[in-house]
Design an enzyme around this catalytic site. Structure first.
Site, PDB file in Angstrom:
ATOM      1  N   ARG A  56      33.875   4.390  74.199  1.00 11.54           N
ATOM      2  CA  ARG A  56      35.010   3.745  73.237  1.00 11.54           C
ATOM      3  C   ARG A  56      34.818   2.392  73.150  1.00 11.54           C
ATOM      4  O   ARG A  56      35.534   1.564  72.167  1.00 11.54           O
ATOM      5  CB  ARG A  56      36.334   3.969  73.827  1.00 11.54           C
ATOM      6  CG  ARG A  56      37.267   4.488  73.086  1.00 11.54           C
ATOM      7  CD  ARG A  56      38.654   4.934  73.551  1.00 11.54           C
ATOM      8  NE  ARG A  56      39.014   4.119  74.646  1.00 11.54           N
ATOM      9  CZ  ARG A  56      39.452   4.320  76.033  1.00 11.54           C
ATOM     10  NH1 ARG A  56      39.062   5.532  76.450  1.00 11.54           N
ATOM     11  NH2 ARG A  56      39.899   3.209  76.858  1.00 11.54           N
ATOM     12  N   TYR A 109      43.909  -3.467  48.183  1.00 17.20           N
ATOM     13  CA  TYR A 109      43.969  -2.351  48.407  1.00 17.20           C
ATOM     14  C   TYR A 109      45.380  -1.769  49.064  1.00 17.20           C
ATOM     15  O   TYR A 109      45.799  -2.491  49.927  1.00 17.20           O
ATOM     16  CB  TYR A 109      42.779  -2.171  49.384  1.00 17.20           C
ATOM     17  CG  TYR A 109      42.785  -0.652  49.876  1.00 17.20           C
ATOM     18  CD1 TYR A 109      42.438   0.200  48.836  1.00 17.20           C
ATOM     19  CD2 TYR A 109      42.974  -0.282  51.183  1.00 17.20           C
ATOM     20  CE1 TYR A 109      42.462   1.850  49.303  1.00 17.20           C
ATOM     21  CE2 TYR A 109      42.864   0.930  51.614  1.00 17.20           C
ATOM     22  CZ  TYR A 109      42.695   1.976  50.675  1.00 17.20           C
ATOM     23  OH  TYR A 109      42.611   3.334  51.114  1.00 17.20           O
ATOM     24  N   ASP A 181      38.391  -9.612  52.935  1.00 16.34           N
ATOM     25  CA  ASP A 181      38.079  -7.934  52.537  1.00 16.34           C
ATOM     26  C   ASP A 181      36.733  -8.246  51.615  1.00 16.34           C
ATOM     27  O   ASP A 181      37.268  -8.629  50.482  1.00 16.34           O
ATOM     28  CB  ASP A 181      38.962  -7.195  52.022  1.00 16.34           C
ATOM     29  CG  ASP A 181      38.490  -5.844  52.124  1.00 16.34           C
ATOM     30  OD1 ASP A 181      37.514  -5.383  51.803  1.00 16.34           O
ATOM     31  OD2 ASP A 181      39.534  -4.778  52.204  1.00 16.34           O
ATOM     32  N   LYS A 206      32.098   2.379  51.574  1.00 17.97           N
ATOM     33  CA  LYS A 206      31.741   2.144  50.087  1.00 17.97           C
ATOM     34  C   LYS A 206      30.037   1.616  50.144  1.00 17.97           C
ATOM     35  O   LYS A 206      29.348   2.548  50.462  1.00 17.97           O
ATOM     36  CB  LYS A 206      32.627   0.903  49.619  1.00 17.97           C
ATOM     37  CG  LYS A 206      34.204   1.504  49.944  1.00 17.97           C
ATOM     38  CD  LYS A 206      34.502   2.652  49.495  1.00 17.97           C
ATOM     39  CE  LYS A 206      36.120   3.019  49.488  1.00 17.97           C
ATOM     40  NZ  LYS A 206      36.666   2.969  50.883  1.00 17.97           N
TER      41      LYS A 206
END
Ligand SMILES: Cc1ncc(COP(=O)(O)O)c(C=O)c1O
Length: 397
Positions: A56, A109, A181, A206
């Site tokens: 994790r 976004y 971003d 993306k």
């Protein structure tokens, strides 16, 4: 790590550390648990963010991806997480606590908007959406409790360009951090840390992966920031990326430059077609020779990117009709894939934003976002053309 070679070489050779049995390609290490020779070593590993001790908090394959993106973005370190939204939420939560304030570029976004308005607000984190194209506006909105400026450039979906260097300068003056971003650009086209930004987030879903088969996020920043995010947010909230997906992104990155070159070339051809079409009102594209922010584009972007947004000369019904008449281009929420993807932001990716605010963000009901793919540009344009012809007939324009 190779620093004396070109970017196109770095994307292939940097951080190829796994050489099991002479293999050139990195291994996929599925292990969650790791063994230690003694309890002292095990205890040390839990305290040291760079040591892998449990899945994790990190993994050998994801570590290679982290080193790769850090080297390409010129960052000290990076963190690979389960989605672009995980990257955005982790980056913001690492810099903000209850009572803090973040300035946010006004068009971005929809998921980032939803996170701030629906989740961060529950933890008493304040935010203001402002026009970040003007640094004076930014300075006017800085408050005593402001800690972060969050920007996205080019923005999703209206492709607003923000001057990363100028915004970072203002941020430094006021001891704020800039989180950016960089999804639409990738490090091939834009490297924000070299312009003064502090933390980069990516939806690796993306262009970085580039094949539409992985959901992932990446964060790049200082050793201190990344260690805090790994130990205290990603690790504790369980937002880690798995080894298989990390492998696929490592594979995807090797072709990043050739894909981006073709994406950009195709987008320019599509832009030329759209800007001359009588049913198109406005086209937003950083490759536009007459773009109002041309100077900033030339300063910070190596090329245009491949998202083209445009307004059809009609209402949302007409916009939807155009999408529904397409045969090759696919209606879809994502972008950056080999396939050309199209969507209607007001009713799809940005539908969480109330209509009044959408208008303020320049996001009208007739706006359409096109992620130009890797097909032959001629075929993409022919598909748009036949769909426009049908819309023309239907709406008797
Ligand atoms: C600019 C931008 N940032 C972040 C995201 C979120 O990424 P993900 O879907 O990987 O969570 C998206 C998704 O479309 C995006 O376009």
């Amino acid at each position: 790590m190779r620093s004396n070679v070109n970017f196109n070489t770095k994307i292939i050779h940097n951080c190829q550390t796994e050489k099991e049995a002479g293999a050139i390609v990195q291994s996929i290490v599925p292990a969650v648990a790791y063994s230690f020779d003694c309890t002292t070593d095990a205890q040390h590993a839990t305290k040291c963010a760079s040591e892998i001790h449990y899945g994790r908090y990190g993994n050998e394959t994801t570590k290679q991806l982290e080193q790769k993106i850090a080297s390409l973005e010129e960052a000290d370190d990076a963190l690979a997480v389960s989605s672009g939204m995980a990257a955005i939420s982790i980056a913001l939560l690492s810099q903000l606590k209850s009572g803090d304030h973040v300035l946010v570029t006004k068009d971005l976004y929809g998921g980032t908007y939803s996170f701030l308005t629906k989740i961060a607000s529950r933890y008493n984190i304040e935010y203001d959406y402002i026009d970040c194209t003007d640094t004076n506006t930014i300075e006017q909105h800085i408050k005593d409790n402001t800690k972060v400026i969050f920007i996205e450039t080019p923005s999703n979906p209206t492709l607003t360009i923000l001057d990363i260097e100028a915004i970072s300068h203002v941020a430094k003056k006021h001891h704020l951090k800039v989180i950016i971003d960089n999804t639409f650009m990738s490090p091939y086209l834009q490297r924000p840390l070299t312009l003064g930004a502090d933390i980069i987030v990516h939806s690796a879903t993306k262009y970085l992966n580039g094949h539409g088969d992985v959901v992932a996020g990446l964060i790049c920043g200082s050793n201190e920031d990344i260690a805090f995010m790994r130990q205290n947010i990603m690790g504790e909230l369980g937002q880690n990326l798995n080894a298989w997906d990390a492998f696929l992104i490592l594979r995807g990155i090797k072709t990043l430059s050739v894909r981006m070159d073709r994406h950009c070339e195709n987008a320019k051809a599509v832009f030329e077609y759209l800007k001359n079409h009588p049913l198109v009102k406005n086209v937003y594209f950083p490759g536009d020779e007459n773009h109002p922010q041309k100077e900033t584009i030339e300063k910070q972007m190596a090329d245009s990117g491949a998202v083209v947004s445009f307004e059809i000369d009609g209402d949302s019904k007409m916009a939807e009709a155009l999408l529904n008449h397409l045969k090759l281009i696919i209606i879809s929420f994502s972008l950056g894939d080999p396939e050309t993807l199209i969507q209607h932001p007001a009713s799809m990716t940005h539908s969480a934003i109330p209509v009044e605010e959408l208008k303020e963000f320049n996001l009208t009901e007739s706006l359409i976002r096109l992620s130009v793919g890797l097909e032959a540009a001629e075929d993409i344009i022919n598909d748009l053309d036949q769909a426009f012809d049908k819309v023309k007939e239907e709406f008797r324009k």
